[in-house]
Every structure is written in structure tokens, then in C-alpha cells.
Motif scaffolding. Structure first.
Motif, mmCIF file in Angstrom:
data_model
loop_
_atom_site.group_PDB
_atom_site.id
_atom_site.type_symbol
_atom_site.label_atom_id
_atom_site.label_comp_id
_atom_site.label_asym_id
_atom_site.label_seq_id
_atom_site.Cartn_x
_atom_site.Cartn_y
_atom_site.Cartn_z
ATOM 1 N N MET A 1 89.464 3.473 20.539
ATOM 2 C CA MET A 1 89.844 4.786 20.003
ATOM 3 C C MET A 1 88.719 5.796 20.161
ATOM 4 O O MET A 1 88.950 6.947 20.544
ATOM 5 C CB MET A 1 90.241 4.659 18.533
ATOM 6 C CG MET A 1 91.582 3.972 18.305
ATOM 7 S SD MET A 1 91.993 3.803 16.557
ATOM 8 C CE MET A 1 92.282 5.516 16.119
ATOM 9 N N ARG A 2 87.468 5.333 19.891
ATOM 10 C CA ARG A 2 86.325 6.228 20.065
ATOM 11 C C ARG A 2 86.156 6.646 21.524
ATOM 12 O O ARG A 2 85.856 7.809 21.825
ATOM 13 C CB ARG A 2 85.044 5.548 19.560
ATOM 14 C CG ARG A 2 84.905 5.495 18.055
ATOM 15 C CD ARG A 2 83.475 5.193 17.636
ATOM 16 N NE ARG A 2 83.018 3.924 18.181
ATOM 17 C CZ ARG A 2 83.101 2.758 17.530
ATOM 18 N NH1 ARG A 2 83.669 2.720 16.322
ATOM 19 N NH2 ARG A 2 82.654 1.641 18.065
ATOM 20 N N ARG A 3 86.341 5.683 22.431
ATOM 21 C CA ARG A 3 86.179 5.974 23.854
ATOM 22 C C ARG A 3 87.205 6.988 24.327
ATOM 23 O O ARG A 3 86.883 7.954 25.028
ATOM 24 C CB ARG A 3 86.292 4.689 24.681
ATOM 25 C CG ARG A 3 86.079 4.903 26.181
ATOM 26 C CD ARG A 3 86.350 3.645 26.969
ATOM 27 N NE ARG A 3 87.729 3.197 26.829
ATOM 28 C CZ ARG A 3 88.751 3.749 27.484
ATOM 29 N NH1 ARG A 3 88.571 4.779 28.298
ATOM 30 N NH2 ARG A 3 89.973 3.281 27.313
ATOM 31 N N VAL A 4 88.485 6.768 23.952
ATOM 32 C CA VAL A 4 89.545 7.691 24.357
ATOM 33 C C VAL A 4 89.295 9.081 23.799
ATOM 34 O O VAL A 4 89.406 10.096 24.500
ATOM 35 C CB VAL A 4 90.925 7.167 23.896
ATOM 36 C CG1 VAL A 4 92.001 8.217 24.131
ATOM 37 C CG2 VAL A 4 91.279 5.887 24.635
ATOM 38 N N ALA A 5 88.952 9.147 22.514
ATOM 39 C CA ALA A 5 88.700 10.450 21.881
ATOM 40 C C ALA A 5 87.506 11.159 22.513
ATOM 41 O O ALA A 5 87.524 12.377 22.704
ATOM 42 C CB ALA A 5 88.465 10.250 20.386
ATOM 43 N N HIS A 6 86.473 10.385 22.857
ATOM 44 C CA HIS A 6 85.264 10.984 23.431
ATOM 45 C C HIS A 6 85.484 11.437 24.871
ATOM 46 O O HIS A 6 85.067 12.530 25.265
ATOM 47 C CB HIS A 6 84.117 9.975 23.371
ATOM 48 C CG HIS A 6 82.847 10.462 24.009
ATOM 49 N ND1 HIS A 6 82.075 11.459 23.443
ATOM 50 C CD2 HIS A 6 82.232 10.113 25.176
ATOM 51 C CE1 HIS A 6 81.034 11.687 24.228
ATOM 52 N NE2 HIS A 6 81.105 10.889 25.284
ATOM 53 N N GLU A 7 86.147 10.585 25.685
ATOM 54 C CA GLU A 7 86.283 10.871 27.106
ATOM 55 C C GLU A 7 87.462 11.789 27.429
ATOM 56 O O GLU A 7 87.401 12.561 28.388
ATOM 57 C CB GLU A 7 86.429 9.561 27.889
ATOM 58 C CG GLU A 7 85.190 8.673 27.817
ATOM 59 C CD GLU A 7 85.381 7.367 28.572
ATOM 60 O OE1 GLU A 7 86.448 7.204 29.201
ATOM 61 O OE2 GLU A 7 84.458 6.523 28.538
#
Length: 254
Positions: A1-7
Motif C-alpha cells: 500500500m505504501r509503495r502504490v501510494a508513493h509511486e
């Protein structure tokens, strides 16, 4: 979730919402009213003919209602699974539901005739039934006593907050337990529905797919994604059940 939100941005966490709504709305619209009707019918039959059957009314009603909903909505579940498997890695875009179903139908119709092209729209329905019927049986068997306990613990004063809280809590508990118990069947269902070989998708059995998953990944392979599955199923079951019961409560009061 963090990766998707960040990228890709926070809003990307809701990517594929249209596909989820396309299957969730008709499925819940069939499933929950049918469950209520079947449970009431089974309880009436039990009171008149076979009292020992009444404790099993939630299990039986949940299994029958879910079977009907799965069979009717199976093409939409197939489309959603294929969409998630065919996401464009560069743009992050999902293909449309209609285009996915059309491509599935045309691929199989070209190789095996029109009837086979229609039949393939229900690819994986057996695996889906094998997953969803036990899920519903477990879920309702846990949910009904949990809801009764929470409603009693909340007091006898009927109000919307009590109905909402008791149903949400019971739904969370039941959904989490049922999702964990049926995770291997969910893995098998996904494998069946993302298979692109027309001949293999039509001939592969549930048992063969289960054996294939076991050979490639063992017990860990059968429980691939159990964390995300439980994390999704527990709150979603709680939300659906609690809002449904609140709507019923409001309608009965008016």
C-alpha cells in the motif's frame, strides 16, 4: 500500500473500483435477501417438522444463497480476476470489463465453437463455489451467534448505533475466520480463472489445480495472500452486514 501510494499516488489504491462494484452490487443484491428468505423458510420448516434442524439454518441458508449468487455473477468474477491479472505494468491501467469478457468469449469460440465460447464465461465457477459456499457456511455459522451475543451485551434498548455496532463486530469476526479457512480454495479459483490456454482451462479440474498449487508451493503456496485476504474480508463483511441490517432496521421502523 505504501509503495502504490508513493509511486502512483494515493488515489491509485482505489484502482479497479468499477470492477469491484460491478460484481459486488449484484452479488450482495442476490445473496443477502435470499439468505434472509431461506433462513426464515428453514426455521419455519424446522419449527413445524424437525426442531433439531434449526441450529443449522444459517449454514444451509448461507450455502444455498451464495450458490445462487455465484452462479449468476460468475462471468463478472471471471472478468474481475482477468482484469487484475492483465493490468498494464507501465500505465497501471486495467482493461475494461466488457472488453475482457469479449476477448475471453471470442478466443474460445474461435477454437471450439459458439457454445464453448459461452460456456467459458463460467470458467472457474466450480472452484468459486468450492470457495464461496464453505466461506458462507462458516461465516453465517459464526456470525449469527456472535451477533446475538453482541446485541444482548449492548443492552435491550433498540437504537441504530446498537444494531450497527453489533453487526459490524460480528461481521468482522465471522468474515476473518471464514476468509482464513477458505484461502486455499481462493488460490485455486484464481489459478483457474487466469489460465489463458483454452484447452487447459476447460479440462482442468479443481483437484488437479489444487495438486498443482501444492506441488509448486506446498502449504505456503495454498495460503498465498492469506494476510491481504483476511484484511479485506473481515472489514468488508462487517461493513456489508452492518449497513444491510441498518437499512432493514430503518425500513421496518418507517
Amino acid at each position: 500500500m505504501r509503495r502504490v501510494a508513493h509511486e502512483e499516488g494515493f488515489i491509485r489504491l482505489w484502482r479497479g473500483l468499477n470492477a469491484s462494484l460491478a460484481i459486488s452490487v449484484p452479488t450482495v443484491g442476490i445473496y443477502l435477501p435470499c439468505y434472509d428468505a431461506l433462513r426464515e423458510a428453514i426455521c419455519r420448516y424446522s419449527d413445524e417438522n424437525f426442531l433439531n434442524m434449526k441450529p443449522y439454518a444459517p449454514l444451509l441458508a448461507g450455502s444455498l444463497a451464495r450458490s445462487l449468487a455465484v452462479i449468476v455473477c460468475s462471468p463478472l468474477e471471471l472478468a474481475k480476476t482477468r482484469m487484475q491479472a492483465q493490468v498494464d505494468r507501465k500505465s497501471g491501467k486495467l482493461p475494461g470489463i466488457v472488453s475482457v469478457l469479449r476477448s475471453v468469449k471470442e478466443t474460445h469460440r474461435g477454437s471450439a465453437g459458439r457454445l464453448q465460447g459461452m460456456r467459458v464465461m463460467w470458467t472457474g465457477v466450480g472452484a468459486q463455489l468450492a470457495r464461496d459456499v464453505p466461506f458462507s457456511a462458516i461465516c453465517w455459522s459464526v456470525l449469527e451467534p456472535a451477533r446475538d451475543f453482541l446485541l444482548e451485551a449492548a443492552g435491550s434498548d433498540p437504537h441504530i448505533g446498537r444494531v450497527l455496532g453489533a453487526n459490524f463486530g460480528a461481521g468482522m469476526i465471522a468474515g476473518g475466520i471464514a476468509a482464513a479457512a477458505t484461502c486455499p480454495l481462493d488460490v485455486v479459483k484464481t489459478w483457474r480463472q487466469i489460465e489463458k490456454d483454452p484447452a487447459k482451462s476447460m479440462s482442468t479440474t479443481l483437484r488437479r489445480t489444487l495438486s498443482e498449487v501444492w506441488q509448486k508451493g506446498g502449504l505456503r503456496g495454498l495460503y498465498t495472500g492469506v494476510g491481504p485476504r483476511v484484511s479485506r474480508a473481515a472489514p468488508s463483511t462487517g461493513i456489508v452486514i452492518s449497513l444491510y441490517e441498518v437499512v432493514k432496521y430503518v425500513l421496518h421502523r418507517t
